[in-house]
Design a protein around this motif. Structure first.
Motif, PDB file in Angstrom:
ATOM      1  N   ALA A   1     -17.504 -61.159  62.797  1.00 12.01           N
ATOM      2  CA  ALA A   1     -17.526 -60.970  61.622  1.00 12.01           C
ATOM      3  C   ALA A   1     -16.270 -60.198  61.331  1.00 12.01           C
ATOM      4  O   ALA A   1     -16.862 -59.833  59.137  1.00 12.01           O
ATOM      5  CB  ALA A   1     -18.596 -60.198  61.603  1.00 12.01           C
ATOM      6  N   GLY A   2     -15.295 -59.641  61.727  1.00 14.67           N
ATOM      7  CA  GLY A   2     -14.209 -59.068  61.684  1.00 14.67           C
ATOM      8  C   GLY A   2     -13.076 -59.962  60.533  1.00 14.67           C
ATOM      9  O   GLY A   2     -11.914 -59.406  60.881  1.00 14.67           O
ATOM     10  N   SER A   3     -13.808 -60.180  59.650  1.00 12.52           N
ATOM     11  CA  SER A   3     -12.370 -60.633  58.842  1.00 12.52           C
ATOM     12  C   SER A   3     -12.918 -61.166  57.481  1.00 12.52           C
ATOM     13  O   SER A   3     -13.712 -61.558  57.461  1.00 12.52           O
ATOM     14  CB  SER A   3     -11.684 -62.275  59.395  1.00 12.52           C
ATOM     15  N   GLN A   4     -11.943 -61.138  56.827  1.00 10.54           N
ATOM     16  CA  GLN A   4     -12.605 -61.729  55.609  1.00 10.54           C
ATOM     17  C   GLN A   4     -12.444 -63.383  55.127  1.00 10.54           C
ATOM     18  O   GLN A   4     -12.676 -63.825  53.812  1.00 10.54           O
ATOM     19  CB  GLN A   4     -12.066 -60.645  54.415  1.00 10.54           C
ATOM     20  N   ASP A   5     -11.574 -63.842  56.065  1.00 14.27           N
ATOM     21  CA  ASP A   5     -11.104 -64.996  55.767  1.00 14.27           C
ATOM     22  C   ASP A   5     -12.866 -66.137  56.618  1.00 14.27           C
ATOM     23  O   ASP A   5     -12.370 -66.237  57.229  1.00 14.27           O
ATOM     24  CB  ASP A   5     -10.303 -65.378  57.054  1.00 14.27           C
ATOM     25  N   GLN A   6     -12.977 -66.815  55.191  1.00 20.06           N
ATOM     26  CA  GLN A   6     -13.956 -67.357  55.787  1.00 20.06           C
ATOM     27  C   GLN A   6     -14.108 -68.338  56.831  1.00 20.06           C
ATOM     28  O   GLN A   6     -15.167 -69.074  57.590  1.00 20.06           O
ATOM     29  CB  GLN A   6     -14.780 -68.040  54.620  1.00 20.06           C
ATOM     30  N   LYS A   7     -12.767 -68.763  57.503  1.00 21.57           N
ATOM     31  CA  LYS A   7     -12.565 -69.947  57.585  1.00 21.57           C
ATOM     32  C   LYS A   7     -12.200 -69.483  59.474  1.00 21.57           C
ATOM     33  O   LYS A   7     -12.675 -71.064  60.171  1.00 21.57           O
ATOM     34  CB  LYS A   7     -10.850 -70.477  56.980  1.00 21.57           C
TER      35      LYS A   7
ATOM     36  N   ILE B   1     -10.269 -65.361  69.434  1.00 19.99           N
ATOM     37  CA  ILE B   1      -8.996 -64.935  69.245  1.00 19.99           C
ATOM     38  C   ILE B   1      -8.929 -62.939  69.557  1.00 19.99           C
ATOM     39  O   ILE B   1      -7.962 -62.369  70.238  1.00 19.99           O
ATOM     40  CB  ILE B   1      -8.640 -64.948  67.199  1.00 19.99           C
ATOM     41  N   ARG B   2     -10.026 -63.183  68.613  1.00 16.95           N
ATOM     42  CA  ARG B   2     -10.627 -61.123  69.313  1.00 16.95           C
ATOM     43  C   ARG B   2     -10.908 -60.641  71.238  1.00 16.95           C
ATOM     44  O   ARG B   2      -9.874 -59.659  71.068  1.00 16.95           O
ATOM     45  CB  ARG B   2     -11.599 -60.758  68.509  1.00 16.95           C
ATOM     46  N   LYS B   3     -11.060 -61.956  71.677  1.00 17.47           N
ATOM     47  CA  LYS B   3     -11.474 -61.250  73.359  1.00 17.47           C
ATOM     48  C   LYS B   3      -9.827 -61.379  73.682  1.00 17.47           C
ATOM     49  O   LYS B   3      -9.893 -60.710  74.709  1.00 17.47           O
ATOM     50  CB  LYS B   3     -12.421 -62.466  73.668  1.00 17.47           C
ATOM     51  N   SER B   4      -9.042 -62.315  73.343  1.00 22.45           N
ATOM     52  CA  SER B   4      -7.909 -62.631  74.093  1.00 22.45           C
ATOM     53  C   SER B   4      -7.095 -61.648  73.091  1.00 22.45           C
ATOM     54  O   SER B   4      -5.766 -60.830  74.299  1.00 22.45           O
ATOM     55  CB  SER B   4      -6.945 -63.446  73.543  1.00 22.45           C
ATOM     56  N   GLU B   5      -7.240 -60.515  72.103  1.00 17.77           N
ATOM     57  CA  GLU B   5      -6.379 -59.734  71.494  1.00 17.77           C
ATOM     58  C   GLU B   5      -7.103 -57.936  72.739  1.00 17.77           C
ATOM     59  O   GLU B   5      -5.790 -57.942  72.799  1.00 17.77           O
ATOM     60  CB  GLU B   5      -6.726 -59.487  69.970  1.00 17.77           C
TER      61      GLU B   5
ATOM     62  N   PHE C   1     -23.187 -59.673  71.300  1.00 17.48           N
ATOM     63  CA  PHE C   1     -24.439 -59.755  70.637  1.00 17.48           C
ATOM     64  C   PHE C   1     -23.480 -59.837  68.909  1.00 17.48           C
ATOM     65  O   PHE C   1     -22.482 -59.934  69.191  1.00 17.48           O
ATOM     66  CB  PHE C   1     -24.318 -58.063  70.324  1.00 17.48           C
ATOM     67  N   GLU C   2     -23.612 -60.905  68.293  1.00 15.42           N
ATOM     68  CA  GLU C   2     -23.504 -61.217  67.235  1.00 15.42           C
ATOM     69  C   GLU C   2     -22.879 -60.011  66.246  1.00 15.42           C
ATOM     70  O   GLU C   2     -23.379 -59.433  66.102  1.00 15.42           O
ATOM     71  CB  GLU C   2     -24.278 -62.445  66.708  1.00 15.42           C
ATOM     72  N   ASP C   3     -21.901 -60.007  66.521  1.00 12.78           N
ATOM     73  CA  ASP C   3     -21.116 -58.839  64.993  1.00 12.78           C
ATOM     74  C   ASP C   3     -21.706 -58.713  63.273  1.00 12.78           C
ATOM     75  O   ASP C   3     -22.346 -59.905  63.107  1.00 12.78           O
ATOM     76  CB  ASP C   3     -19.609 -58.892  65.403  1.00 12.78           C
ATOM     77  N   LEU C   4     -22.649 -57.827  63.666  1.00 15.07           N
ATOM     78  CA  LEU C   4     -23.022 -58.121  62.171  1.00 15.07           C
ATOM     79  C   LEU C   4     -24.798 -58.596  62.563  1.00 15.07           C
ATOM     80  O   LEU C   4     -24.881 -58.411  61.307  1.00 15.07           O
ATOM     81  CB  LEU C   4     -22.637 -57.605  60.898  1.00 15.07           C
ATOM     82  N   GLY C   5     -24.882 -58.894  63.128  1.00 18.01           N
ATOM     83  CA  GLY C   5     -26.040 -59.448  63.982  1.00 18.01           C
ATOM     84  C   GLY C   5     -27.612 -58.495  64.462  1.00 18.01           C
ATOM     85  O   GLY C   5     -27.230 -57.577  64.305  1.00 18.01           O
TER      86      GLY C   5
ATOM     87  N   HIS D   1      -4.019 -56.475  68.352  1.00 20.03           N
ATOM     88  CA  HIS D   1      -5.259 -56.749  67.181  1.00 20.03           C
ATOM     89  C   HIS D   1      -4.792 -57.059  65.587  1.00 20.03           C
ATOM     90  O   HIS D   1      -5.394 -56.516  65.105  1.00 20.03           O
ATOM     91  CB  HIS D   1      -6.011 -55.787  67.094  1.00 20.03           C
ATOM     92  N   ARG D   2      -3.925 -58.388  66.416  1.00 24.11           N
ATOM     93  CA  ARG D   2      -3.180 -58.728  64.863  1.00 24.11           C
ATOM     94  C   ARG D   2      -4.740 -59.208  64.466  1.00 24.11           C
ATOM     95  O   ARG D   2      -4.558 -59.830  62.647  1.00 24.11           O
ATOM     96  CB  ARG D   2      -2.362 -59.442  64.960  1.00 24.11           C
ATOM     97  N   SER D   3      -6.038 -59.651  64.549  1.00 25.46           N
ATOM     98  CA  SER D   3      -6.272 -60.324  63.089  1.00 25.46           C
ATOM     99  C   SER D   3      -7.305 -59.610  62.415  1.00 25.46           C
ATOM    100  O   SER D   3      -8.138 -59.350  61.522  1.00 25.46           O
ATOM    101  CB  SER D   3      -7.852 -61.138  64.110  1.00 25.46           C
ATOM    102  N   GLN D   4      -6.989 -58.129  62.557  1.00 23.29           N
ATOM    103  CA  GLN D   4      -7.670 -57.350  62.294  1.00 23.29           C
ATOM    104  C   GLN D   4      -6.604 -55.624  60.873  1.00 23.29           C
ATOM    105  O   GLN D   4      -7.331 -55.924  60.440  1.00 23.29           O
ATOM    106  CB  GLN D   4      -8.181 -56.074  63.176  1.00 23.29           C
ATOM    107  N   PHE D   5      -5.048 -56.588  61.531  1.00 21.78           N
ATOM    108  CA  PHE D   5      -4.931 -55.100  60.824  1.00 21.78           C
ATOM    109  C   PHE D   5      -2.842 -55.970  60.759  1.00 21.78           C
ATOM    110  O   PHE D   5      -2.787 -56.657  61.590  1.00 21.78           O
ATOM    111  CB  PHE D   5      -4.239 -54.578  61.903  1.00 21.78           C
ATOM    112  N   ASP D   6      -2.990 -55.897  59.232  1.00 22.36           N
ATOM    113  CA  ASP D   6      -1.309 -56.904  58.801  1.00 22.36           C
ATOM    114  C   ASP D   6      -0.283 -55.349  59.197  1.00 22.36           C
ATOM    115  O   ASP D   6      -0.772 -54.550  59.205  1.00 22.36           O
ATOM    116  CB  ASP D   6      -1.672 -56.942  57.553  1.00 22.36           C
ATOM    117  N   GLU D   7       0.433 -55.304  58.664  1.00 27.25           N
ATOM    118  CA  GLU D   7       1.394 -54.476  59.297  1.00 27.25           C
ATOM    119  C   GLU D   7       1.613 -53.571  58.419  1.00 27.25           C
ATOM    120  O   GLU D   7       1.555 -52.388  58.662  1.00 27.25           O
ATOM    121  CB  GLU D   7       3.203 -55.198  58.528  1.00 27.25           C
ATOM    122  N   LYS D   8       0.844 -54.035  56.802  1.00 27.05           N
ATOM    123  CA  LYS D   8       0.777 -52.055  56.306  1.00 27.05           C
ATOM    124  C   LYS D   8      -0.056 -51.433  56.676  1.00 27.05           C
ATOM    125  O   LYS D   8      -0.252 -50.572  57.132  1.00 27.05           O
ATOM    126  CB  LYS D   8       1.003 -52.967  54.894  1.00 27.05           C
TER     127      LYS D   8
END
Ligand SMILES: [Zn+2]
Length: 247
Positions: free
Chosen positions: A61-67, A76-80, A98-102, A200-207
Motif C-alpha cells: 500500500a506504500g505508494s500514491q501511484d494507483q498503477k 519491488i519493496r521486497k527486493s529493495e 499480511f496485506e498492507d493496511l489490510g 527503498h527507492r519506491s518510498q523516497f524521492d531525492e528530496k
C-alpha cells in the motif's frame, strides 16, 4: 526514575545488545527497521550478532501511484529490502505477508510472531513502540502490539502449541518517545544506514531522502555521541507493572 523503577532495574538484568547471539526485529513494512535502527543493525551484525527481520505486511500500500499498488509494489519493496539488508548485514528476512493496511488482527500478528520467537530463539525482540503518542498508522499499532503480546505470551500453548524452554531476555522498542537506552554507533554505521534507506527507492524521492537523512542524522546526536534510542524492558514488565513507564 522512581526508586522502585531503579530497584527493578537492578533486579531485572536486561542484556547488553552486544551480548546477544540473535535478535529478532519485527517491523510493519519493509524499511521501518532500517530507518529506526539500521545503524544498530549494522554495528551488531559487524560484531557477529545474527539479525533477523520479520516483516508483518507485504508493503503493497506504500505508494500514491494507483498503477503499482498491490502485488507489483510488494515485489519491488521486497527486493529493495533485500538490497538494504545486504548493506546492513541482516542474517535473514522473513515475511508474514499480511496485506498492507489490510484487516488482519493483532492476534494474528501475535500468533505468527510467537511461532518465530519459538523457532529463532532471539535474545531480544525489537519492534515499533505501539505506545507512541500520536501514532495512528494501523500497521504500526498492530505490529507493535502483536509483537509485544507475543514476547509476553509466546510460552503459552494457547498462543503457540507445544512447549519451549527458550527465554527472551528483553523487548526493545524503536521509534519510542520514552527511550531508556542510547546505543552508541559510529559514523560509518550511520552512513550504512542512510545507504540502506536509499535502497527503498519506491518510498523516497531525492528530496524526501535528503530530508530524512538530515532528520535521522540530527536525531542520532546525543551528548557529543551518535546513538540510536530504544525503550528496553524485560518481558515481565509487559503486564501489570506501572513501573514500566519510568523503567
Ligand atoms: Zn511503516
Amino acid at each position: 526514575m522512581t526508586d522502585l523503577s531503579q530497584k527493578l532495574r537492578e533486579f531485572f538484568m536486561v542484556p547488553n545488545f552486544e551480548e546477544c547471539e540473535k535478535i529478532l526485529c519485527v517491523q510493519p513494512h519493509p524499511d521501518d527497521a532500517d530507518i529506526s535502527m539500521g545503524a544498530t543493525v549494522s554495528k551488531l551484525s559487524e560484531k557477529g550478532v545474527k539479525v533477523y527481520y520479520l516483516t508483518v505486511t507485504d508493503g503493497g500500500a506504500g505508494s500514491q501511484d494507483q498503477k503499482i499498488v498491490g502485488q507489483r509494489l510488494s515485489e519491488i519493496r521486497k527486493s529493495e529490502q533485500q538490497n538494504a539488508a545486504r548493506i546492513l548485514g541482516v542474517h535473514e528476512l522473513i515475511w508474514l505477508d499480511f496485506e498492507d493496511l489490510g484487516d488482519y488482527t493483532i492476534e494474528q500478528v501475535r500468533t505468527k510472531t510467537a511461532e518465530y520467537i519459538r523457532k529463532i530463539k532471539p535474545d531480544i525482540v525489537f519492534t515499533v513502540d505501539p505506545f507512541l503518542v500520536y501514532e495512528v498508522h494501523p500497521d504500526h499499532i498492530k505490529t507493535g502490539m502483536g509483537a509485544s503480546q507475543a514476547t509476553s505470551l509466546y510460552r503459552l500453548p494457547k498462543v503457540c502449541p507445544g512447549t519451549t524452554d527458550h527465554e527472551v531476555k528483553a523487548i526493545s522498542f524503536f521509534n519510542t518517545a520514552f527511550p531508556n537506552t542510547f546505543y552508541e554507533i559510529e559514523q560509518r554505521h550511520l552512513e550504512k544506514k542512510l545507504l540502506a534507506i536509499a535502497q527503498h527507492r519506491s518510498q523516497f524521492d531525492e528530496k524526501s531522502l535528503q530530508m530524512l537523512s538530515f532528520y535521522l542524522t540530527e536525531r542520532a546526536k546525543y551528548n557529543e555521541k551518535l546513538v540510536e534510542a530504544f525503550k528496553v524492558l524485560p518481558p515481565t514488565m509487559l503486564h501489570v507493572m506501572p513501573e514500566a513507564v519510568k523503567f
